[in-house]
Enzyme design. Structure first.
Site, short mmCIF file in Angstrom:
data_model
loop_
_atom_site.label_atom_id
_atom_site.label_comp_id
_atom_site.label_asym_id
_atom_site.label_seq_id
_atom_site.Cartn_x
_atom_site.Cartn_y
_atom_site.Cartn_z
N ASN A 19 -47.73 -5.58 27.58
CA ASN A 19 -46.92 -5.87 26.36
C ASN A 19 -47.73 -7.33 25.85
O ASN A 19 -47.50 -8.22 26.52
CB ASN A 19 -45.46 -6.31 26.81
CG ASN A 19 -44.56 -6.78 25.68
OD1 ASN A 19 -44.92 -7.52 25.05
ND2 ASN A 19 -43.48 -6.29 25.96
N GLU A 53 -47.05 1.22 37.94
CA GLU A 53 -45.75 1.67 38.20
C GLU A 53 -44.88 0.89 38.48
O GLU A 53 -45.00 0.10 39.28
CB GLU A 53 -46.07 2.94 38.85
CG GLU A 53 -46.74 4.33 38.27
CD GLU A 53 -46.67 5.70 39.13
OE1 GLU A 53 -45.80 5.54 39.97
OE2 GLU A 53 -47.28 6.59 38.78
N ASP A 77 -41.44 -8.96 36.67
CA ASP A 77 -40.12 -7.73 36.48
C ASP A 77 -39.13 -8.44 36.07
O ASP A 77 -38.74 -9.53 36.61
CB ASP A 77 -40.29 -6.95 37.79
CG ASP A 77 -39.52 -5.52 37.29
OD1 ASP A 77 -39.69 -5.10 36.20
OD2 ASP A 77 -38.69 -5.09 38.24
N SER A 78 -38.15 -7.94 35.41
CA SER A 78 -36.94 -8.65 34.98
C SER A 78 -36.13 -7.54 34.45
O SER A 78 -36.25 -6.44 34.22
CB SER A 78 -37.20 -9.52 33.59
OG SER A 78 -37.89 -8.84 32.60
N ARG A 113 -36.75 -16.11 32.37
CA ARG A 113 -38.33 -16.02 32.30
C ARG A 113 -38.94 -17.38 31.92
O ARG A 113 -40.26 -17.72 32.66
CB ARG A 113 -38.72 -14.89 31.14
CG ARG A 113 -40.18 -14.63 31.10
CD ARG A 113 -40.80 -13.60 30.40
NE ARG A 113 -40.04 -12.32 30.59
CZ ARG A 113 -39.02 -11.84 29.79
NH1 ARG A 113 -38.59 -12.46 29.01
NH2 ARG A 113 -38.29 -10.62 30.21
P1 IMP Z 1 -39.50 -5.16 32.18
O1 IMP Z 1 -39.44 -6.44 32.67
O2 IMP Z 1 -40.57 -4.73 30.86
O3 IMP Z 1 -39.68 -3.76 33.34
O4 IMP Z 1 -38.14 -4.85 31.47
C1 IMP Z 1 -36.89 -5.42 31.69
C2 IMP Z 1 -35.80 -4.89 30.88
O5 IMP Z 1 -34.67 -5.83 31.05
C3 IMP Z 1 -36.20 -5.10 29.29
O6 IMP Z 1 -36.34 -3.78 28.59
C4 IMP Z 1 -34.73 -5.50 28.76
O7 IMP Z 1 -34.12 -4.39 28.40
C5 IMP Z 1 -34.25 -6.55 29.71
N1 IMP Z 1 -34.83 -7.59 29.66
C6 IMP Z 1 -35.50 -8.52 30.39
N2 IMP Z 1 -35.68 -9.76 30.15
C7 IMP Z 1 -34.72 -9.78 28.93
C8 IMP Z 1 -34.51 -10.95 28.02
O8 IMP Z 1 -34.81 -12.01 28.16
N3 IMP Z 1 -33.63 -10.72 27.02
C9 IMP Z 1 -32.97 -9.31 26.93
N4 IMP Z 1 -33.36 -8.27 27.70
C10 IMP Z 1 -34.23 -8.46 28.79
#
Ligand code: IMP
Length: 206
Positions: free
Chosen positions: A12, A43, A72-73, A184
């Site tokens: 991203n 993955e 990861d979040s 984050r």
């Molecule tokens: P990943 O960390 O790319 O696997 O995606 C984490 C998912 O958590 C995202 O697609 C959002 O739906 C959600 N997410 C994570 N951080 C945020 C944020 O700062 N704002 C809103 N949604 C979040």
């Protein structure tokens, strides 16, 4: 002294830019997906944010032969037993369909009063070395899920997340305001402090 190299395990570009910005000025050369001709399949099959972040960082580190940083979040909602959690991005089925994810969340919480809509965003950062060393940083942003979406900034669940002590949703905050309180933002600042202190030693020892 030559700068240590660090590969970012995110495809991203927005996130990569955000991370590179927070780490700017350190003795590090940051490489992103755009710096590689090929890219491994990173993955997310773990049951925790930690498992996913570590797996992605280790995979990219082994693949590239360089130290790597992954994140990861997601969102944990108390009334839903911690869901959507690690499935936050795919809650409504399709990866990253923010509007559908928000709609499902509001549906699941229908009829639940505001005082019982407590939630937290979680961010885990993992640093890994090709030798298998790992360092983890976890930060959260506590708050609650609103009853209806508000605001058009940010992404994901921002329009329905109200940080503790605020009345606006995250999608009504400027990026600067969001970064000051977000999971984050906090995790990246802690990581920066760690790196500024010369840790982990293996990152700077080449
Ligand atoms: P990943 O960390 O790319 O696997 O995606 C984490 C998912 O958590 C995202 O697609 C959002 O739906 C959600 N997410 C994570 N951080 C945020 C944020 O700062 N704002 C809103 N949604 C979040």
């Amino acid at each position: 002294m030559s700068h240590a190299r660090l590969a970012l395990a995110t495809g991203n570009r927005g996130k990569a830019r955000e991370i590179a910005e927070v780490l700017d000025g350190l003795e590090l050369d940051i490489l992103t997906r755009d710096d590689f001709d090929e890219w491994p399949d990173l993955e997310e099959t773990g049951k925790t944010f930690e498992e996913n972040a570590v797996a992605k960082a280790l995979e990219l580190s082994r693949w590239s032969g360089l130290p790597a940083l992954a994140d990861d979040s997601g969102l944990e909602v108390e009334a839903l037993g911690g869901a959507p959690g690690v499935d936050s991005a795919i809650y409504a089925g399709t990866h990253g369909n923010d509007a559908a994810n928000v709609a499902r969340l509001l549906r699941e919480l229908e009829g639940i009063p505001q005082r019982e809509r407590g939630a937290r965003f979680v961010c885990v950062l993992a640093l890994a070395s090709p030798a298998g060393d790992t360092v983890l940083v976890r930060e959260t942003c506590e708050g609650a899920v609103s009853e209806a979406p508000r605001g058009d900034k940010g992404f994901g669940y921002d329009p329905v997340f109200i940080p503790a002590g605020m009345s606006r949703t995250m999608a009504e905050l400027t990026l600067e305001e969001k970064n000051a309180v977000s999971h984050r933002g906090k995790a990246l600042r802690r990581l920066r402090a760690l790196l500024e202190a010369g840790e982990p030693a293996w990152l700077f020892s080449r």
